[in-house]
Design a protein around this motif. Structure first.
Motif, short mmCIF file in Angstrom:
data_model
loop_
_atom_site.label_atom_id
_atom_site.label_comp_id
_atom_site.label_asym_id
_atom_site.label_seq_id
_atom_site.Cartn_x
_atom_site.Cartn_y
_atom_site.Cartn_z
N LYS A 54 -0.48 -28.25 -16.90
CA LYS A 54 -0.10 -28.38 -18.33
C LYS A 54 -0.14 -27.01 -19.02
O LYS A 54 0.49 -26.82 -20.05
CB LYS A 54 -1.08 -29.35 -18.99
CG LYS A 54 -0.58 -29.95 -20.26
CD LYS A 54 0.53 -30.96 -20.02
CE LYS A 54 1.37 -31.12 -21.26
NZ LYS A 54 2.56 -31.95 -21.05
N LEU A 55 -0.87 -26.07 -18.44
CA LEU A 55 -0.98 -24.75 -19.07
C LEU A 55 -0.09 -23.71 -18.38
O LEU A 55 -0.29 -22.51 -18.54
CB LEU A 55 -2.44 -24.29 -19.09
CG LEU A 55 -3.37 -25.16 -19.94
CD1 LEU A 55 -4.79 -24.65 -19.90
CD2 LEU A 55 -2.89 -25.21 -21.39
N LYS A 56 0.91 -24.22 -17.62
CA LYS A 56 1.85 -23.29 -16.98
C LYS A 56 2.65 -22.61 -18.10
O LYS A 56 3.36 -23.28 -18.86
CB LYS A 56 2.77 -24.09 -16.05
CG LYS A 56 3.44 -23.23 -15.06
CD LYS A 56 4.07 -24.08 -13.96
CE LYS A 56 5.13 -23.23 -13.29
NZ LYS A 56 6.33 -23.97 -13.04
N GLY A 57 2.50 -21.33 -18.22
CA GLY A 57 3.09 -20.61 -19.37
C GLY A 57 2.03 -19.71 -19.98
O GLY A 57 2.34 -18.81 -20.76
N MET A 58 0.78 -19.96 -19.62
CA MET A 58 -0.30 -19.05 -20.05
C MET A 58 -0.49 -17.99 -18.99
O MET A 58 -0.27 -18.26 -17.80
CB MET A 58 -1.63 -19.80 -20.14
CG MET A 58 -2.01 -20.23 -21.51
SD MET A 58 -3.74 -20.75 -21.58
CE MET A 58 -4.50 -19.36 -22.40
N ARG A 59 -0.93 -16.84 -19.38
CA ARG A 59 -1.30 -15.81 -18.40
C ARG A 59 -2.70 -16.08 -17.88
O ARG A 59 -3.56 -16.57 -18.64
CB ARG A 59 -1.30 -14.44 -19.07
CG ARG A 59 -0.01 -14.00 -19.61
CD ARG A 59 -0.17 -12.88 -20.61
NE ARG A 59 -0.97 -11.77 -20.13
CZ ARG A 59 -0.76 -10.50 -20.47
NH1 ARG A 59 0.25 -10.19 -21.29
NH2 ARG A 59 -1.52 -9.54 -20.03
N GLU A 60 -2.92 -15.75 -16.63
CA GLU A 60 -4.25 -15.97 -16.06
C GLU A 60 -5.30 -15.11 -16.77
O GLU A 60 -6.41 -15.57 -17.04
CB GLU A 60 -4.20 -15.62 -14.58
CG GLU A 60 -5.31 -16.23 -13.80
CD GLU A 60 -4.97 -16.20 -12.33
OE1 GLU A 60 -4.21 -17.09 -11.88
OE2 GLU A 60 -5.43 -15.27 -11.65
N ASP A 61 -4.93 -13.85 -17.06
CA ASP A 61 -5.93 -12.97 -17.68
C ASP A 61 -6.31 -13.45 -19.08
O ASP A 61 -7.48 -13.42 -19.47
CB ASP A 61 -5.47 -11.49 -17.67
CG ASP A 61 -4.13 -11.23 -18.33
OD1 ASP A 61 -3.49 -12.19 -18.80
OD2 ASP A 61 -3.71 -10.05 -18.37
N VAL A 62 -5.32 -13.96 -19.83
CA VAL A 62 -5.63 -14.46 -21.18
C VAL A 62 -6.53 -15.69 -21.07
O VAL A 62 -7.56 -15.80 -21.75
CB VAL A 62 -4.33 -14.80 -21.96
CG1 VAL A 62 -4.65 -15.51 -23.27
CG2 VAL A 62 -3.51 -13.53 -22.22
N PHE A 63 -6.15 -16.59 -20.15
CA PHE A 63 -6.96 -17.80 -19.98
C PHE A 63 -8.41 -17.43 -19.65
O PHE A 63 -9.35 -17.94 -20.26
CB PHE A 63 -6.37 -18.68 -18.87
CG PHE A 63 -7.21 -19.89 -18.59
CD1 PHE A 63 -7.03 -21.05 -19.34
CD2 PHE A 63 -8.20 -19.87 -17.62
CE1 PHE A 63 -7.84 -22.16 -19.12
CE2 PHE A 63 -9.01 -20.98 -17.40
CZ PHE A 63 -8.83 -22.13 -18.15
N ASN A 64 -8.58 -16.52 -18.69
CA ASN A 64 -9.95 -16.16 -18.27
C ASN A 64 -10.72 -15.48 -19.41
O ASN A 64 -11.91 -15.75 -19.60
CB ASN A 64 -9.92 -15.23 -17.06
CG ASN A 64 -9.51 -16.01 -15.82
OD1 ASN A 64 -9.69 -17.22 -15.74
ND2 ASN A 64 -8.91 -15.32 -14.86
N ALA A 65 -10.05 -14.62 -20.16
CA ALA A 65 -10.74 -13.92 -21.25
C ALA A 65 -11.19 -14.92 -22.32
O ALA A 65 -12.30 -14.83 -22.85
CB ALA A 65 -9.83 -12.85 -21.86
N VAL A 66 -10.33 -15.89 -22.61
CA VAL A 66 -10.68 -16.90 -23.62
C VAL A 66 -11.83 -17.77 -23.11
O VAL A 66 -12.80 -18.04 -23.81
CB VAL A 66 -9.44 -17.74 -24.00
CG1 VAL A 66 -9.82 -18.90 -24.89
CG2 VAL A 66 -8.38 -16.86 -24.68
N LYS A 67 -11.71 -18.18 -21.86
CA LYS A 67 -12.76 -19.03 -21.27
C LYS A 67 -14.11 -18.29 -21.25
O LYS A 67 -15.15 -18.86 -21.57
CB LYS A 67 -12.34 -19.44 -19.85
CG LYS A 67 -13.26 -20.47 -19.27
CD LYS A 67 -12.73 -21.04 -17.98
CE LYS A 67 -13.83 -21.87 -17.38
NZ LYS A 67 -13.51 -23.13 -16.92
#
Ligand code: AHR
Length: 516
Positions: A54-67
């Motif tokens: 469902k989050l295809k379209g997010m960057r991995e680095d952004v996702f990890n930084a937010v998490k």
């Protein structure tokens, strides 16, 4: 001026609990916060997220930084944008979603290009709520009061929280999933007292009347939701609004503040890396405390001191020049300021249990993106330091004696006198065997020596220091040097109940101790 800096922390003294919601955040369809921030529209040279499809379209680095930042609550999709947002444009299959003009932020005569890009709604309701689940943040949705209707808002509650036997619950099941999302926090309007806001209300009575229509229809769908009404620095507005709404229909009064706010004077394009600005910012945290106290007085004047209503400081941050809302970068000075304000929020979370840094990515953002990677600004590092390394019980009465300075007016920050060079908060875990003491040395050039005395806490010899610092307060992380500034961990040997620490100039120093 005293040359001695002495701090006494008495662990037996009064404590108050800190609400984790003071470590919350905010995103909006504004500048590059969502468009090319949270969501990668243009091609990038970094991998895209491969987890939840469902989050295809997010960057991995952004996702990890937010998490990794672990925001407790995440507010969306505005800000001013919420008062033009039609949530139904942002559900269903991605290719069926409507692209809309960002009518809150795209006046080309007033605003720089890039402020309000067209919104393709690829990061919509289900994507936002999925992201919140993936990072364990509680979602907070602001409904469209300005150009929407109470029915539209109630449908949104139904889509998020009601069973599949309802029209919109069934639609949720069709598009995404059967189980409700159970969104607890719902705001009705944003800064609606302001001429700049779509749906601008001059009179609090009119806002209260229409607010109640929204609140009643929304609570009919889910009686358990918590509702947020727009407050600000005008006591007449706050008190009239709350009296007209009444205790039963509101849970939080929202307020916002940005420093130093130079854009009203349209001054300059660049961040003013000047000692005058530095000193004003370092002196400004008590203004946040005053604003909370003043708003709290309004709440109890209107609703009595036993009220359940609390303050949500759902936008706070550093905003220098207008175009910071597109993309910006922040330096160590901004990280120090973030730490000073968070210390205030720790002290006041009984009155103000929620505070949302504005904003998360690019636009006024703690995280900055470029096609090749990220910049984690010192603001990000300060937010992370608090979330990861402080505890949830604040030791209330510290005895702090330190040198002071005076600062001059800058932007919206008035001049101040006798500002302490050192701010300090101490927090402790529930078992009272782990202590975390945060110091901010605001001195522009000098290291400061602190004599620290701990009462009723005998520390084991080895402790840890985590430091946020750099050679200059005007140092940045940049594309060329992404990790110039980072949180530095150091072991400290020979910790005792009386110890001396050297705090580097312009630094945040956090001392972690375990009980012997
Ligand atoms: O965060 C940017 C804007 O600042 C928000 O949309 C608005 O609420 C505030 O004025």
């Amino acid at each position: 001026m005293s040359r001695e800096n002495n701090i006494v922390v008495d662990v037996e003294s009064k404590k108050k609990s800190i609400n984790p919601m003071i470590y919350s955040n905010f995103i909006e369809h504004l500048g590059e916060c969502i468009h090319n921030g949270i969501w990668a529209y243009d091609p990038v040279n970094v991998p895209l997220f491969k987890g939840n499809p469902k989050l295809k379209g997010m960057r991995e680095d952004v996702f990890n930084a937010v998490k990794n930042l672990k925001p407790t609550v995440l507010r969306a999709f505005g800000g001013c944008y919420s008062d033009v947002y039609h949530w139904k444009d942002a559900i269903g299959s991605r290719d069926s979603r409507k692209t809309v003009k960002n009518i809150a932020w795209n006046d080309p005569n007033l605003l720089p290009e890039g402020t309000g890009p067209d919104i393709e709604n690829q990061f919509g309701i289900d994507e936002f709520l999925t992201l919140c689940e993936e990072i364990s943040a509680k979602p907070y949705l602001n409904v469209n009061y300005g150009t929407g209707t109470p029915e539209e808002a109630a449908d949104w509650v139904e889509y998020c929280n009601c069973s599949t036997n309802t029209k919109y619950g069934a639609l949720r099941a069709k598009y995404r999933r059967k189980e409700p999302y159970n969104v607890q926090f719902w705001g009705i309007a944003n800064e609606i007292y302001g001429f700049w806001e779509r749906g601008y209300e001059k009179k609090p009575e009119n806002y209260a009347k229409k607010y109640l229509e929204f609140a009643k229809q929304m609570r009919e769908k889910d009686p358990t939701i918590k509702l947020f009404a727009c407050g600000w620095e005008n006591s007449k507005w706050n008190q009239t609004l709350l009296k007209n709404i009444g205790e039963d229909w509101v849970d939080y009064l929202t307020i916002h503040r940005y420093f130093p706010n130079l854009f009203a004077k349209a001054s300059g394009e660049k961040h003013p890396d000047k000692p005058k600005c530095y000193h004003a910012l370092m002196a400004s945290a008590p203004l946040i405390e005053q604003y909370i106290n003043h708003t709290w007085e309004d709440i109890i004047t209107a609703l009595g001191k036993n009220t359940h209503v609390r303050i949500a400081f759902d936008e706070w941050g550093v905003w220098y020049v207008f175009k910071d809302v597109i993309k910006s970068n922040y330096n160590l000075q901004d990280g120090l300021w973030t730490a000073l304000v968070l210390m205030n929020f720790q002290k006041m979370s009984d009155k103000c249990p929620m505070a949302n840094w504005s904003q998360l990515v690019n636009c006024l953002g703690a995280i900055q993106t470029d096609p090749d990677g990220l910049i984690l600004t010192p603001i990000y590092l300060a937010l992370k330091l608090f979330k990861d390394h402080t505890y949830y019980n604040l030791i209330e009465d510290l005895d702090i004696k330190c040198e002071t300075f005076d600062s001059r007016r800058y932007g919206r920050i008035p001049k101040s006198e006798n500002v302490p060079y050192i701010d300090c908060n101490a927090t402790i875990n529930d078992k009272e065997d782990k202590l975390s003491i945060m110091f901010v040395n605001k001195h522009f050039t000098n290291n400061l020596i602190v004599n620290l005395e701990l009462k009723s806490f005998n520390p084991s010899e080895q402790g840890e220091i985590i430091e946020l610092n750099s050679e200059s307060p005007f140092d940045y992380n940049t594309i060329e040097n992404r990790n110039k500034i980072k949180l530095k961990h150091k072991k400290v040997e020979e910790c005792k109940s009386k110890m001396t620490l050297e705090l580097p100039a312009h630094s945040v120093v956090l001392l972690k101790l375990n009980k012997k």
